[in-house]
Design a protein around this motif. Structure first.
Motif, PDB file in Angstrom:
ATOM      1  N   MET A 179      78.418 -39.227  79.445  1.00 40.51           N
ATOM      2  CA  MET A 179      78.508 -39.503  78.024  1.00 40.51           C
ATOM      3  C   MET A 179      79.952 -39.662  77.615  1.00 40.51           C
ATOM      4  O   MET A 179      80.868 -39.158  78.264  1.00 40.51           O
ATOM      5  CB  MET A 179      77.829 -38.397  77.213  1.00 40.51           C
ATOM      6  N   ASP A 180      80.142 -40.403  76.524  1.00 43.13           N
ATOM      7  CA  ASP A 180      81.488 -40.689  76.039  1.00 43.13           C
ATOM      8  C   ASP A 180      81.973 -39.578  75.112  1.00 43.13           C
ATOM      9  O   ASP A 180      81.177 -38.888  74.461  1.00 43.13           O
ATOM     10  CB  ASP A 180      81.502 -42.016  75.285  1.00 43.13           C
ATOM     11  N   SER A 181      83.286 -39.441  75.036  1.00 43.47           N
ATOM     12  CA  SER A 181      83.904 -38.482  74.125  1.00 43.47           C
ATOM     13  C   SER A 181      85.319 -38.945  73.817  1.00 43.47           C
ATOM     14  O   SER A 181      85.851 -39.833  74.496  1.00 43.47           O
ATOM     15  CB  SER A 181      83.942 -37.083  74.752  1.00 43.47           C
ATOM     16  N   PRO A 182      85.962 -38.343  72.811  1.00 45.74           N
ATOM     17  CA  PRO A 182      87.351 -38.701  72.520  1.00 45.74           C
ATOM     18  C   PRO A 182      88.318 -38.323  73.637  1.00 45.74           C
ATOM     19  O   PRO A 182      89.466 -38.774  73.645  1.00 45.74           O
ATOM     20  CB  PRO A 182      87.654 -37.898  71.244  1.00 45.74           C
TER      21      PRO A 182
ATOM     22  N   THR B 160      88.033 -43.375  76.631  1.00 45.38           N
ATOM     23  CA  THR B 160      87.827 -42.500  75.478  1.00 45.38           C
ATOM     24  C   THR B 160      87.132 -43.257  74.352  1.00 45.38           C
ATOM     25  O   THR B 160      87.335 -44.456  74.169  1.00 45.38           O
ATOM     26  CB  THR B 160      89.158 -41.926  74.973  1.00 45.38           C
ATOM     27  N   THR B 161      86.321 -42.522  73.572  1.00 44.84           N
ATOM     28  CA  THR B 161      85.582 -43.091  72.468  1.00 44.84           C
ATOM     29  C   THR B 161      85.541 -42.106  71.304  1.00 44.84           C
ATOM     30  O   THR B 161      85.252 -40.927  71.522  1.00 44.84           O
ATOM     31  CB  THR B 161      84.142 -43.440  72.872  1.00 44.84           C
ATOM     32  N   GLY B 162      85.833 -42.578  70.095  1.00 46.82           N
ATOM     33  CA  GLY B 162      85.723 -41.719  68.920  1.00 46.82           C
ATOM     34  C   GLY B 162      87.007 -40.998  68.582  1.00 46.82           C
ATOM     35  O   GLY B 162      88.024 -41.091  69.289  1.00 46.82           O
ATOM     36  N   ASP B 163      86.952 -40.251  67.477  1.00 48.27           N
ATOM     37  CA  ASP B 163      88.112 -39.516  66.980  1.00 48.27           C
ATOM     38  C   ASP B 163      88.138 -38.112  67.547  1.00 48.27           C
ATOM     39  O   ASP B 163      87.091 -37.474  67.708  1.00 48.27           O
ATOM     40  CB  ASP B 163      88.089 -39.449  65.467  1.00 48.27           C
TER      41      ASP B 163
END
Length: 268
Positions: free
Chosen positions: A232-235, A258-261
């Motif tokens: 899964m993706d995360s910052p 990386t994905t998101g704040d």
């Protein structure tokens, strides 16, 4: 190398009934190579990435060979005085499992559990200063205390180590970060009944960096391991929680995807 701030993760190792199987698995998944077993210290065998020491594997201690061995990664936290740290562990409701134990001129070790049963190590460095590589593929990058009793962990670890504590805003997850020397060094995740299998202990999940999370997870399953969560993706990177064929849990993370704040953290 300058001494690490007290409480900083500095080393990781794991005990395996089948050491050769563990070497084959981690060699494939993380690209590790292995040095010669040190017969003087229970056939302790260091793992290397790009020629730099990143972890170690070891067979059961004498007398335990016939017993069922629960394989698990152990994270060691740096201490300038292992005996003093051991006293604080005991004084704050923790359990001393082993040590303080001198390991030749390499350093002094302690194995312990927090009041919620989370196992961890303490390392006072001698000639072995710990990780020679971090935060890059094949090496340690982060760890989280996954505990059913977060209140006990929150009281214990900052009493044993000079940690500052910050918490994640919002009610979605119960997550805190322990800081040493002003830097985040260890996460703490509160786990509900649905988050850990019945009978599974609270534990420290150690993350190793990889070039490609999905490719690493494919290698885990191909070599007989399990996927517990993700990918899964995360910052902070694309990650997965996995287990090796002998049951030792760990994480893999691609720090470059990386994905998101980044979540907002506030003083706890």
């Amino acid at each position: 190398m300058a001494a690490l701030p007290e409480g900083t993760p500095c080393w990781a190792d794991a005990m395996f009934a089948d050491v050769e199987g563990a070497k084959a698995f981690y060699g494939e998944v993380l690209g590790w190579t292995f040095g010669e077993a040190s017969s003087e210290f229970g056939n302790y065998t260091q793992a290397y990435s790009d020629g730099k020491a990143v972890a170690a594997v070891v067979p059961p201690m004498p007398g335990e060979e016939g017993a069922e061995v629960r394989s698990a990664w152990c994270l060691y936290l740096a201490s300038p005085d292992a005996a003093a740290t051991a006293e604080r562990i005991r004084a704050n409701g923790g359990e001393l499992v082993m040590g303080p134990l001198p390991v030749g001129d390499f350093g002094t070790m302690v194995l312990a559990r927090d009041p919620g049963g989370v196992a961890f190590g303490v390392w006072q460095a001698g000639t072995h200063e710990g990780f020679e590589k971090q935060g890059a593929p094949g090496a340690y990058t982060w760890a989280e205390v996954l505990t059913r009793e977060p209140g006990k962990a929150d009281a214990f670890f900052p009493a044993v180590f000079p940690y500052g504590t910050r918490k994640m805003e919002g009610d979605e997850v119960d997550y805190k970060i322990f800081e040493a020397g002003g830097q985040p060094v260890l996460g703490r995740m509160g786990m509900g009944p649905e988050d850990l299998p019945p009978g599974a202990p609270s534990y420290v999940n150690v993350f190793f960096a990889v070039d490609d999370c999905d490719a690493a997870v494919a290698k885990v399953t191909e070599r007989g391991g399990k996927v517990h969560l993700g990918p899964m993706d995360s910052p902070f990177g694309r990650f997965a929680a996995v287990g090796d064929p002998q049951g030792a849990a760990f994480g893999v993370i691609d720090l470059g995807t990386t994905t998101g704040d980044v979540p907002v953290m506030t003083d706890a």
